[in-house]
Design an enzyme around this catalytic site. Sequence first.
Site, PDB file in Angstrom:
ATOM      1  N   THR A  95       0.855  -1.185   0.000  1.00  0.00           N
ATOM      2  CA  THR A  95       0.000   0.000   0.000  1.00  0.00           C
ATOM      3  C   THR A  95       0.890   1.234   0.000  1.00  0.00           C
ATOM      4  O   THR A  95       1.550   1.531   0.993  1.00  0.00           O
ATOM      5  CB  THR A  95      -0.928   0.024   1.224  1.00  0.00           C
ATOM      6  OG1 THR A  95      -1.786  -1.108   1.177  1.00  0.00           O
ATOM      7  CG2 THR A  95      -1.791   1.283   1.227  1.00  0.00           C
ATOM      8  N   LYS A 170      -7.016   1.844  -2.997  1.00  0.00           N
ATOM      9  CA  LYS A 170      -6.674   1.260  -1.690  1.00  0.00           C
ATOM     10  C   LYS A 170      -6.679   2.331  -0.596  1.00  0.00           C
ATOM     11  O   LYS A 170      -7.160   2.102   0.523  1.00  0.00           O
ATOM     12  CB  LYS A 170      -5.308   0.575  -1.758  1.00  0.00           C
ATOM     13  CG  LYS A 170      -4.819   0.020  -0.419  1.00  0.00           C
ATOM     14  CD  LYS A 170      -5.753  -1.039   0.139  1.00  0.00           C
ATOM     15  CE  LYS A 170      -5.426  -1.399   1.580  1.00  0.00           C
ATOM     16  NZ  LYS A 170      -4.126  -2.037   1.759  1.00  0.00           N
ATOM     17  N   LYS A 238      -0.367   5.468   8.550  1.00  0.00           N
ATOM     18  CA  LYS A 238       0.344   5.797   7.307  1.00  0.00           C
ATOM     19  C   LYS A 238      -0.635   5.934   6.150  1.00  0.00           C
ATOM     20  O   LYS A 238      -0.557   6.867   5.338  1.00  0.00           O
ATOM     21  CB  LYS A 238       1.389   4.715   7.023  1.00  0.00           C
ATOM     22  CG  LYS A 238       2.126   4.843   5.702  1.00  0.00           C
ATOM     23  CD  LYS A 238       1.561   3.917   4.628  1.00  0.00           C
ATOM     24  CE  LYS A 238       1.703   2.466   4.985  1.00  0.00           C
ATOM     25  NZ  LYS A 238       1.202   1.577   3.889  1.00  0.00           N
TER      26      LYS A 238
END
Length: 294
Positions: A95, A170, A238
Amino acid sequence: MEVGFLGLGIMGKAMSMNLLRHGFKVTVWNRTLSKSHELVEHGASVAETPAEVVRKCKYTIAMLSDPSAALSVVFGKDGILEQICAGKSYVDMSTVDADTSSKINEAIKERGGYFLEAPVSGSKKPAEDGQLVILAAGEKALYEEVIPAFNVMGKKSFYLGQVGNGAKMKLVVNMIMGSMMNAFSEGLVLAGRSGLEPSVLLDVLDLGGIANPMFRLKGPTMIQGSHSPAFPLKHQQKDMRLALALGDETATSMPVAAAANEAFKKARSMGLGDLDFSAVYETVKTLEEPSRNS
């Protein structure tokens, strides 16, 4: 089909194990060598560097922790670029943000290789069960070639077009998930402080229009104060940060996501980063603790 696999964390280990169990020949690499031992017992080979994996395998898959790790494995010493060439393909399932994917794509194409970004929706249990949702973008021919591997690791694959679209999708998904987890945490604490039984709240939610697998799975363990990491909180924060940056680029107002990100940052400051992202619940309990002197 022989594949390489870089990164044997919670997700990567489960994904590569599924490939082995379904008859794939797998060569693995991880910075911490000890994480490969169980895979070796199931038939995996071990390489000393990412470059060695690419030299050996036509297809190399990566599942790394963040953009910094993704770039390091490609551009660093003994990295992907040292061996990528015509006939070699790289699939990054980490990701990351769209810019990171684009940089990797351009560098690999310059050397004649093929690139596909393919981040996944799902955490530890779906990875173990081969039930991930794969969000792929990039070289369409490569997507079609690696579908057999995707079918082992996931329950559904989407092809989303040009590189960057997989990363964006995502981030949107994880931004929604992180925001939901914060609202859920506040609801559980509010119920308890109001004299209600949080477990009954779970039953009520599960019968209504906002019932979902995350509440069903995480709720009982959150009430118990158990946050064994299926998806580490530091990675969720994150992803919130990267999603907010995408919001900046597109001039999208995201006040709910911004507040959720602050809660995850608070959790990291409390030393909860390596626990499951559901541990953000602990920050709500702490922030709303009634004064003992009142």
